[in-house]
Design an enzyme around this catalytic site. Structure first.
Site, PDB file in Angstrom:
ATOM      1  N   ASP A 157      -2.951  -0.873  -5.230  1.00  0.00           N
ATOM      2  CA  ASP A 157      -1.834  -0.292  -4.475  1.00  0.00           C
ATOM      3  C   ASP A 157      -1.937  -0.903  -3.073  1.00  0.00           C
ATOM      4  O   ASP A 157      -2.786  -0.507  -2.282  1.00  0.00           O
ATOM      5  CB  ASP A 157      -1.999   1.241  -4.462  1.00  0.00           C
ATOM      6  CG  ASP A 157      -1.042   1.934  -3.496  1.00  0.00           C
ATOM      7  OD1 ASP A 157      -0.151   1.274  -2.927  1.00  0.00           O
ATOM      8  OD2 ASP A 157      -1.206   3.162  -3.316  1.00  0.00           O
TER       9      ASP A 157
ATOM     10  N   LEU B 169      -3.886  -1.012   4.091  1.00  0.00           N
ATOM     11  CA  LEU B 169      -5.050  -1.154   3.211  1.00  0.00           C
ATOM     12  C   LEU B 169      -4.642  -1.441   1.771  1.00  0.00           C
ATOM     13  O   LEU B 169      -3.530  -1.095   1.353  1.00  0.00           O
ATOM     14  CB  LEU B 169      -5.844   0.163   3.191  1.00  0.00           C
ATOM     15  CG  LEU B 169      -6.516   0.601   4.489  1.00  0.00           C
ATOM     16  CD1 LEU B 169      -6.996   2.039   4.359  1.00  0.00           C
ATOM     17  CD2 LEU B 169      -7.691  -0.309   4.799  1.00  0.00           C
TER      18      LEU B 169
ATOM     19  N   GLY C 222      11.004   2.295  -1.324  1.00  0.00           N
ATOM     20  CA  GLY C 222       9.626   1.795  -1.336  1.00  0.00           C
ATOM     21  C   GLY C 222       8.988   2.038  -2.699  1.00  0.00           C
ATOM     22  O   GLY C 222       9.060   3.141  -3.250  1.00  0.00           O
TER      23      GLY C 222
ATOM     24  N   ASP D 141       5.930   2.308  -3.572  1.00  0.00           N
ATOM     25  CA  ASP D 141       4.870   3.331  -3.594  1.00  0.00           C
ATOM     26  C   ASP D 141       5.493   4.724  -3.732  1.00  0.00           C
ATOM     27  O   ASP D 141       4.993   5.575  -4.471  1.00  0.00           O
ATOM     28  CB  ASP D 141       3.957   3.226  -2.362  1.00  0.00           C
ATOM     29  CG  ASP D 141       4.711   3.200  -1.036  1.00  0.00           C
ATOM     30  OD1 ASP D 141       5.969   3.126  -1.029  1.00  0.00           O
ATOM     31  OD2 ASP D 141       4.037   3.262   0.015  1.00  0.00           O
TER      32      ASP D 141
END
Ligand SMILES: Nc1ncnc2c1ncn2[C@@H]1O[C@H](COP(=O)(O)OP(=O)(O)OP(=O)(O)O)[C@@H](O)[C@H]1O
Ligand SMILES: CC(C)(CO)[C@@H](O)C(=O)NCCC(=O)O
Ligand SMILES: [K+]
Length: 246
Positions: free
Chosen positions: A6, A11, A100, A102
């Site tokens: 991910d 990060l 998005g 995510d």
């Protein structure tokens, strides 16, 4: 073994599964693919046979991540792509490709855990909120600055707000009025974030009815995990990723 990634704005969150739907044998966060490859090389993870990835980075950067991974393991990397519908959920954006990925996978992951109305919080670089109703219709959501950005903006735009990050966690242990800069900023931002979450929960009943599930995920999810009805599900995006790239 399956490598899942991910790739957020700050990060790369990753984990390795023994097999599809199987045990997690390794997991972590890395700042780069190079660092992740180093960590895996020095671990007991033996053969990666598949990889699936979700990224909110630019197309160029994402393509680069995929090619580094396929080169390192000699495998094809499956990549989550935008879609108008997945796992019983209908994307609510005017242009589904703009939502998005995510966020999309977190909603899909939440709906698969319990098909029904849900409010999904993802606390990362940004804080996102998404609403899905009982029929799986995504109603849209909200995007706000994340916890680190809130604080950093104060540090960057004032002359006299400055303190060591080591002191930040201790300062957040209560909400009493701060008596030092670190206490005042840390408690202020923490309260602001939590008040926002409480307001979202209150408002959501207008759209979802009284009975909806509430999930929190992302690097800062623990900051709101104790709020009533909030379920902390650290791997919500990975749950959705497994549906997007079965
Ligand atoms: N091990 C860790 N390293 C760095 N940050 C961490 C760690 N654990 C928790 N955090 C917190 O998580 C936040 C980053 O969250 P997360 O990794 O979910 O998002 P991201 O990938 O940076 O961003 P996004 O997914 O929103 O684009 C940081 O603001 C930090 O406060
Ligand atoms: C909002 C973030 C940065 C959260 O990671 C990501 O989901 C994203 O880049 N979204 C694109 C914009 C949108 O969702 O409307
Ligand atoms: K995220």
């Amino acid at each position: 073994m399956i490598l899942e990634l991910d790739c957020g704005n700050s990060l790369i969150k990753w984990r390795v599964l023994q097999a599809a739907g199987g045990d997690v044998v390794a997991q972590g966060t890395s700042v780069s693919i190079a660092e992740l490859l180093d960590v895996l090389a020095g671990s007991s993870v033996s053969s990666i046979t598949r990889a699936r990835l979700v990224s909110v980075r630019s197309d160029v950067e994402t393509a680069e991540l995929c090619s580094r991974l396929s080169g390192a393991f000699q495998i094809d990397v499956q990549q989550a792509a935008p879609s108008p519908q997945l796992g019983g959920v209908a994307n609510g954006y005017f242009d589904y490709s703009r939502l998005g990925l995510d966020r999309w996978l977190a909603i899909v992951g939440a709906f698969q855990m319990k098909p029904g109305p849900a409010l999904v919080f993802d606390l990362g670089t940004a804080i996102t909120v998404d609403l899905v109703d009982g029929n799986g219709a995504h109603l849209g959501g909200y995007i706000c600055p994340g916890a680190s950005l809130l604080r950093q903006q104060l540090h960057s735009h004032t002359r006299r707000i400055s303190y060591a990050m080591e002191d930040a966690a201790t300062a957040r242990s209560t909400y009493a009025p701060g008596r030092s800069t670190v206490e005042a900023v840390e408690r202020g931002c923490h309260l602001m974030l939590r008040s926002f979450v409480s307001a979202q929960i209150q408002q959501a009943s207008t759209y979802l009815g009284a009975d909806f599930a509430i999930y929190s995920t992302g690097g800062d999810a623990a900051l709101i995990a104790d709020i009533a009805r909030v379920q902390y599900v650290p791997d919500l995006v990975f749950r959705g990723l497994a549906i997007a790239c079965p």
